[in-house]
Design a protein around this motif. Structure first.
Motif, PDB file in Angstrom:
ATOM      1  N   UNK A 105       0.748  -1.047   0.131  1.00  0.00           N
ATOM      2  CA  UNK A 105       0.061  -0.178  -0.094  1.00  0.00           C
ATOM      3  C   UNK A 105       0.767   1.253   0.113  1.00  0.00           C
ATOM      4  N   UNK A 106       2.071   1.169   0.632  1.00  0.00           N
ATOM      5  CA  UNK A 106       3.042   2.455   0.592  1.00  0.00           C
ATOM      6  C   UNK A 106       3.617   2.501  -0.466  1.00  0.00           C
ATOM      7  N   UNK A 107       4.071   1.603  -1.146  1.00  0.00           N
ATOM      8  CA  UNK A 107       4.944   1.904  -2.315  1.00  0.00           C
ATOM      9  C   UNK A 107       4.141   1.445  -3.717  1.00  0.00           C
ATOM     10  N   UNK A 108       3.001   0.859  -3.854  1.00  0.00           N
ATOM     11  CA  UNK A 108       2.753   0.331  -5.125  1.00  0.00           C
ATOM     12  C   UNK A 108       2.529   1.478  -6.231  1.00  0.00           C
ATOM     13  N   UNK A 109       1.957   2.620  -5.609  1.00  0.00           N
ATOM     14  CA  UNK A 109       1.793   3.517  -6.931  1.00  0.00           C
ATOM     15  C   UNK A 109       3.193   3.984  -7.420  1.00  0.00           C
ATOM     16  N   UNK A 110       4.130   4.176  -6.651  1.00  0.00           N
ATOM     17  CA  UNK A 110       5.660   4.607  -7.199  1.00  0.00           C
ATOM     18  C   UNK A 110       5.931   3.407  -8.067  1.00  0.00           C
ATOM     19  N   UNK A 111       5.843   2.520  -7.628  1.00  0.00           N
ATOM     20  CA  UNK A 111       6.285   1.178  -8.517  1.00  0.00           C
ATOM     21  C   UNK A 111       5.466   1.003  -9.769  1.00  0.00           C
ATOM     22  N   UNK A 112       4.332   1.350  -9.882  1.00  0.00           N
ATOM     23  CA  UNK A 112       3.607   1.345 -11.062  1.00  0.00           C
ATOM     24  C   UNK A 112       3.886   2.460 -11.965  1.00  0.00           C
ATOM     25  N   UNK A 113       4.205   3.740 -11.386  1.00  0.00           N
ATOM     26  CA  UNK A 113       4.725   4.962 -12.172  1.00  0.00           C
ATOM     27  C   UNK A 113       5.985   4.551 -12.660  1.00  0.00           C
ATOM     28  N   UNK A 114       6.864   3.681 -12.241  1.00  0.00           N
ATOM     29  CA  UNK A 114       8.079   3.436 -12.824  1.00  0.00           C
ATOM     30  C   UNK A 114       7.980   1.948 -13.502  1.00  0.00           C
TER      31      UNK A 114
END
Length: 257
Positions: A105-114
């Protein structure tokens, strides 16, 4: 408890990064595997419980993932939990099993963006539902990404992988699908859990230990090995890039001259 740990580690200074020109971007290893070792010892040296080290180590996963992504690594496999780790104290195991609930939940958005794609290598059997739900949710959300594969080796053991692969191979031989006289390394590799991934070019292990600990035993046959005394929570982007630079200075001969 997790909120308390956040307060402990919130003021860490981010170290300066090794300049990328020291790395030849056209010679970056396609697949890097990491044994993330030393979380408990890192915590104990600071008078903290072992689980605090695991929490800090979790926070380091994204930093190193981004460092790998920055230089063009295609696959990053991280040894998150072995089949032998179930022998650890119950409270420690439960804490480790709950980390995916916080990490994704903390990191998934940034991982998706990258453009990072999540996958898991290991056995789902025995994992708590909340662990599986967190991992499978991340896998589903990133399944269409085409960039770096962040592969978590979770509930994984190299010997179990080989035994399971041999069992499936024997079954296929008995069913006449394979001629045992024509077996090749490529065919045996196809029975491994990582059959769709290239073998690791480079293995990194933190904490000063120099052993494989039942990790990717078949796949690491010709990998370059790089060890550091730094514990996983203190393994920086600089150290990661130093490992890559050292890899690039080595000559890989695969038994030749």
């Amino acid at each position: 408890m997790l909120k308390l740990f956040k307060n402990w580690f919130g003021n860490n200074r981010k170290p300066a990064r090794l300049s990328l020109p020291e790395i030849e971007l056209d010679k970056v290893p396609a697949h890097v595997a990491i044994i993330m070792d030393g979380n408990g010892r890192w915590a104990q040296q600071r008078g903290l419980p072992r689980v605090a080290g695991h929490h800090s180590g979790m926070k380091n996963v994204k930093k190193i993932t981004m460092a790998a992504n920055d230089i063009g690594v295609k696959v990053l496999t991280m040894y998150a939990f072995s089949t032998e780790n179930w022998k650890r104290p119950k409270e420690e195991v439960e804490f480790l099993m709950k980390l995916p609930q916080e990490f994704f939940p903390l990191e998934i958005e940034e991982l998706i963006q990258n453009n990072v794609r999540i996958r898991m290598t290991g056995w789902k059997e025995g994992l708590p539902d909340y662990t599986l739900n967190a991992i499978e949710g991340a896998i589903e959300r990133t399944k269409h990404n085409t960039g770096l594969i962040l592969n978590f080796a979770l509930n994984y053991g190299g010997r179990k992988e080989i035994i399971t692969g041999v069992q499936h191979l024997i079954q296929d031989v008995q069913e006449g699908k394979i001629n045992p006289d024509e077996l090749s390394e490529t065919q045996i590799s196809s029975y491994m859990l990582t059959s769709d991934l290239p073998d690791p070019d480079l293995l990194i292990r933190t904490s000063g230990e120099q052993r494989l600990s039942n990790f990717l035993l078949w796949q690491l046959a010709y990998s370059e090995l790089w060890f550091t005394d730094a514990y996983w929570p203190e393994f920086t982007e600089d150290l990661f890039n130093q490992a890559i630079a050292e890899y690039q200075r080595r000559g890989r001969r695969y038994g030749g001259v």
